[in-house]
Scaffold this active site. Sequence first.
Site, PDB file in Angstrom:
ATOM      1  N   GLN A  38       0.880  -1.363  -0.039  1.00 42.95           N
ATOM      2  CA  GLN A  38      -0.042  -0.019  -0.053  1.00 42.95           C
ATOM      3  C   GLN A  38       0.684   1.346   0.067  1.00 42.95           C
ATOM      4  OE1 GLN A  38      -3.173  -0.012  -0.639  1.00 42.95           O
ATOM      5  NE2 GLN A  38      -3.541  -2.177  -0.111  1.00 42.95           N
TER       6      GLN A  38
ATOM      7  N   TYR B 162      -5.931 -12.640  -2.092  1.00 42.65           N
ATOM      8  CA  TYR B 162      -5.103 -11.475  -2.681  1.00 42.65           C
ATOM      9  C   TYR B 162      -4.291 -10.831  -1.331  1.00 42.65           C
ATOM     10  CZ  TYR B 162      -8.573 -11.634  -6.161  1.00 42.65           C
ATOM     11  OH  TYR B 162      -9.378 -12.093  -7.411  1.00 42.65           O
TER      12      TYR B 162
ATOM     13  N   ASN C 190      -0.894  -7.251   5.024  1.00 42.02           N
ATOM     14  CA  ASN C 190      -1.376  -5.959   5.394  1.00 42.02           C
ATOM     15  C   ASN C 190      -2.654  -5.699   6.111  1.00 42.02           C
ATOM     16  OD1 ASN C 190      -1.066  -2.824   5.124  1.00 42.02           O
ATOM     17  ND2 ASN C 190      -3.113  -3.294   4.272  1.00 42.02           N
TER      18      ASN C 190
ATOM     19  N   GLU D 293      -2.399 -15.887  -1.670  1.00 41.76           N
ATOM     20  CA  GLU D 293      -1.615 -14.987  -2.737  1.00 41.76           C
ATOM     21  C   GLU D 293      -0.900 -15.872  -3.633  1.00 41.76           C
ATOM     22  OE1 GLU D 293      -0.007 -12.367  -4.446  1.00 41.76           O
ATOM     23  OE2 GLU D 293      -1.515 -11.659  -2.914  1.00 41.76           O
TER      24      GLU D 293
ATOM     25  N   ASP E 226      -8.978  -8.217  -1.633  1.00 39.90           N
ATOM     26  CA  ASP E 226      -8.469  -6.859  -2.262  1.00 39.90           C
ATOM     27  C   ASP E 226      -7.837  -7.175  -3.569  1.00 39.90           C
ATOM     28  OD1 ASP E 226      -7.136  -4.454  -2.550  1.00 39.90           O
ATOM     29  OD2 ASP E 226      -5.788  -4.902  -0.733  1.00 39.90           O
TER      30      ASP E 226
ATOM     31  N   CYS F 238      -9.371  -0.768  -5.668  1.00 39.02           N
ATOM     32  CA  CYS F 238      -8.651   0.213  -5.999  1.00 39.02           C
ATOM     33  C   CYS F 238      -9.141   0.687  -7.356  1.00 39.02           C
ATOM     34  CB  CYS F 238      -7.156  -0.098  -6.407  1.00 39.02           C
ATOM     35  SG  CYS F 238      -7.044  -1.612  -7.596  1.00 39.02           S
TER      36      CYS F 238
ATOM     37  N   GLU G 193      -9.157   4.571  -3.369  1.00 44.32           N
ATOM     38  CA  GLU G 193      -9.537   3.182  -2.955  1.00 44.32           C
ATOM     39  C   GLU G 193     -11.096   3.176  -2.195  1.00 44.32           C
ATOM     40  OE1 GLU G 193      -6.799  -0.178  -2.155  1.00 44.32           O
ATOM     41  OE2 GLU G 193      -6.446   1.523  -3.478  1.00 44.32           O
TER      42      GLU G 193
END
Length: 307
Positions: A131, A159, A164, A180, A240, A265, A299
């Site tokens: 990020q 993802y 984070n 991921e 995400d 995003c 975002e």
Amino acid sequence: MFYIMFDPDTREKIRMDSFPAGSLLINALMPELIKQIKDRPVLRQKLFQVEFLTTTSGQALISLIYHRQLDEEWELAAEQLRSTLQAMGTIHLIGRSRKQKINLQQDWVVEELEIAGRNYKFQQTENSFTQPNAAVNIKMVEWALAATTETDHDLLELYCGNGNFSLPLARNFNRVLATEISKVSVASARYNCELNNIDNVTVVRMSAEDFSAVMKGEKESRRANEADLASFNCGTVVVDPPRAGLDADTIELVRNYNRIVYISCNPETLVENLQSLATTHEVVKCALFDQFPYTHHVEAGVIIEKR
């Protein structure tokens, strides 16, 4: 010798002596790096790109990218450059050219963030997604934390990147199953679990598409078997995704969960995905997080619950 960026429409070269949207450390390093490289041919020759990654904790990773092969002479000069820049923070340098990468010490930095009263450390590795706006990122994670309290089940995250969301959200759930596709990001996520002494997060290297296929019984996966997916009781899913949003199979997968935390995003693909989910779910909370001031990018966060 100076920095340029390109106009996205015309490709016109625009001189950039500073980058106000970036961190203070990036803006301090930009002129100093030019000053140190300009009169040193071994560092300057065929240098065509510079990338900066900085943290709020005073660390910086600088990648120098060349149209030539780098040798021991370059490495010695680059180490001298790194030592000079150390006065400005903890600086790491990388040299890159075609099929060549030279790390001076390491190719990662550690970001430190205080999230909802707890301190977290995150390894951020060169060329892997992180990020970009630390202050807004904290607000984004805290918003997700506040929306997922009082749970008695496990969390699935697709993802997950370097963890984070996974690591801070682990406090709200019994266990976290995080997936991921990026090998580098998976390694960072696992490292970050150790760095923060978090032991209820399982990170699996698997794409969202493959995970969907495994959960539907259409595909076998050694990694899924090793993670013992059947032992998880996931009632909430965090997604995400990249700008393309969720594919059709992943939409059908997340439809099975009572609560979806969707971080986007790209509001346009978010709207398309929400329309697909509207038959079974409804939006109960939403927020905007402006990680990119003075641009059209934004975002969005949405909490979606089963009707």
